[in-house]
Design a protein around this motif. Structure first.
Motif, PDB file in Angstrom:
ATOM      1  N   MET A   1      -0.315   5.318  -0.241  1.00  0.00           N
ATOM      2  CA  MET A   1      -1.147   5.552   0.865  1.00  0.00           C
ATOM      3  C   MET A   1      -0.197   6.169   2.178  1.00  0.00           C
TER       4      MET A   1
ATOM      5  N   LEU B   1     -10.390  -1.473   7.793  1.00  0.00           N
ATOM      6  CA  LEU B   1     -11.518  -2.006   6.859  1.00  0.00           C
ATOM      7  C   LEU B   1     -11.452  -3.555   6.403  1.00  0.00           C
ATOM      8  N   TYR B   2     -10.237  -3.987   6.324  1.00  0.00           N
ATOM      9  CA  TYR B   2      -9.906  -5.328   6.174  1.00  0.00           C
ATOM     10  C   TYR B   2     -10.534  -6.252   7.195  1.00  0.00           C
TER      11      TYR B   2
ATOM     12  N   SER C   1      -7.335   1.096   5.978  1.00  0.00           N
ATOM     13  CA  SER C   1      -7.528   0.221   5.377  1.00  0.00           C
ATOM     14  C   SER C   1      -7.372  -1.084   5.897  1.00  0.00           C
TER      15      SER C   1
ATOM     16  N   ILE D   1      -8.793  -4.562  -0.822  1.00  0.00           N
ATOM     17  CA  ILE D   1      -8.470  -4.789   0.779  1.00  0.00           C
ATOM     18  C   ILE D   1      -9.767  -5.162   1.308  1.00  0.00           C
TER      19      ILE D   1
ATOM     20  N   GLY E   1      -8.395   0.209  -1.768  1.00  0.00           N
ATOM     21  CA  GLY E   1      -9.088   0.072  -0.537  1.00  0.00           C
ATOM     22  C   GLY E   1     -10.329  -0.899  -0.853  1.00  0.00           C
TER      23      GLY E   1
ATOM     24  N   LEU F   1       0.798  -1.288   0.115  1.00  0.00           N
ATOM     25  CA  LEU F   1      -0.128  -0.207  -0.047  1.00  0.00           C
ATOM     26  C   LEU F   1       0.857   1.244   0.032  1.00  0.00           C
TER      27      LEU F   1
ATOM     28  N   ALA G   1      -3.938   6.453   6.246  1.00  0.00           N
ATOM     29  CA  ALA G   1      -4.754   5.697   5.402  1.00  0.00           C
ATOM     30  C   ALA G   1      -4.614   4.202   5.307  1.00  0.00           C
ATOM     31  N   ILE G   2      -3.277   3.615   5.428  1.00  0.00           N
ATOM     32  CA  ILE G   2      -2.968   2.482   5.434  1.00  0.00           C
ATOM     33  C   ILE G   2      -3.771   1.736   6.783  1.00  0.00           C
TER      34      ILE G   2
END
Length: 432
Positions: free
Chosen positions: A267, A278-279, A275, A330, A327, A261, A271-272
């Motif tokens: 990113m 989110l994962y 992400s 992911i 994103g 990423l 932001a990582i």
């Protein structure tokens, strides 16, 4: 005095008061059964958090013990390999021991491993502590799903396994971040000390919530023949090969998801982190969605998840330079891989319903060994070729699982083992 019935008594065999037990398909699981499943879930949560926490406190641990980050990273490999050996071996050694006692003792072993980590003065002591921890982890994780199937009514088996296995997924989403926060605030030794204390708290919880659970009784042809069928069955072998391919592919790529990423969509660190959160969220959703689907069609569900992992890795390789697409890839990756553990477990249970404990231990052993293999292989590919070739290589591995998966017949709905002819499982031991 009243007891909560888990399985209904339907007749006696006249042998010293022993009774034949048969689960009623539409029977509801009483509250004590779900409480016991919840304690199992907490147990798997703690064992995987204990295994993975060094990832979050790697630098301060390395500094505190005076070793390199690379050497510290091998501590995860040690735990994974010991767990891979322990998980399939334990069911073969248990005999008729009470599974409740075995799990409680395994949590004591886990507490000892975390405690030794907290007081380790050098790398040698750390290695010993991670070996001890791997024994506790392999025992708990290897038995949790098999025990969960015996705590609920047959119609709730898929959900119970989903809950038990969700401890594995939630350890990555919640356990490691929380442990990292404690480590950053109070020191990494405090974080492992806290895990040791929590492990000890679960010892009486397991003893009080689980009923006595002896060796599952022989069923069907196995009982009639007086011997056990081998696990070398086409559906078991193909399922395990699928697990090796998917888990190896996942961990080879996911171990280096941050560099991916950073390099592709460029990113930021925040932001990582978003992400990866989110994962994790989609991973939990995938765990329960796959559990519900795999309860009826285990193989089809796992192969659908394999297709999702393949697609996610290919999208990331092809279009990962765009942050939005990366994103979304992911999120898809999380949802697909989040269901692999429970889907694979239900596949194994369906392929070998007469030997659930043994096939579960074998499955967890193969799973944890594949984690170590994936992390090692990913490092070799990244160092030799780079991030994009890594993504294509792992996508090819995941795609190969779709070729292997259809081999062997798997029942469309997992059939639970018949409960043993013992009063131990007739009632949960909760009295009012």
């Amino acid at each position: 005095m009243r007891r909560s019935v888990l399985f209904r008594r339907v007749g006696g065999d006249g042998l010293g008061g022993m009774s034949s037990l048969d689960a009623v398909r539409d029977e509801r699981t009483p509250l004590p059964g779900w409480v016991a499943v919840g304690v199992l879930t907490l147990s798997t949560f703690l064992v995987v958090t204990s295994e993975m926490l060094p990832v979050g406190v790697l630098t301060p641990m390395a500094d505190g013990l005076g070793v390199s980050s690379g050497a510290m990273g091998t501590s995860l490999t040690i735990t994974g390999l010991v767990s891979a050996l322990t998980a399939p071996l334990v069911p073969r050694l248990l005999g008729n021991l009470d599974r409740r006692v075995v799990l409680a003792v395994a949590m004591v072993v886990l507490a000892a491993g975390n405690g030794l980590t907290a007081i380790a003065g050098g790398f040698g002591m750390l290695v010993v502590s991670r070996i001890v921890l791997g024994i506790g982890m392999g025992t708990v994780w290897g038995m949790a799903a098999a025990v969960a199937t015996r705590l609920v009514a047959p119609r709730d088996i898929a959900l119970a396994v989903s809950f038990a296995v969700s401890g594995v997924a939630s350890a990555s989403v919640l356990g490691v971040p929380l442990g990292t926060f404690v480590g950053n605030a109070f020191g990494w030794r405090t974080a492992f000390g806290a895990l040791a204390a929590l492990s000890l708290l679960l010892v009486p919880a397991l003893a009080l919530t689980l009923p006595r659970l002896r060796r599952p009784a022989a069923t069907g042809d196995e009982a009639g023949a007086g011997r056990r069928r081998s696990l070398a069955r086409p559906a078991v072998v193909s399922g395990l090969v699928v697990v090796v391919l998917l888990v190896t592919a996942h961990f080879a790529a996911y171990t280096y998801v941050r560099p991916a990423l950073e390099e592709l969509p460029r990113m930021s660190a925040n932001a990582i982190a978003l992400s990866l959160l989110l994962y994790g969220v989609f991973g939990l959703i995938g765990n329960f969605a796959a559990g519900a689907a795999a309860g009826r069609r285990p193989r089809q569900t796992v192969l659908l998840l394999a297709a999702g992992i393949t697609a996610a890795l290919m999208i990331l390789a092809l279009f990962g330079t765009t942050a939005l697409v990366a994103g979304l890839a992911i999120a898809l990756w999380g949802a697909a891989y989040g269901g692999v553990s429970v889907g694979g477990q239900l596949w194994m249970s369906a392929a070998a319903p007469d030997r659930v404990e043994h096939v579960t231990g074998l499955y967890v052993g193969v799973f944890t060994a594949s984690i170590a293999l994936g992390a090692f292989a990913g490092g070799l590919i990244v160092e030799g070729a780079g991030i994009v070739p890594l993504l294509w290589s792992t996508a090819a591995l995941a795609l190969a699982s779709l070729v292997v998966g259809p081999i062997g017949r798997v029942p469309s709905r997992p059939q639970p083992s018949k409960p043993p002819t013992s009063p131990d499982l007739a009632h949960a031991h909760h009295a009012e």
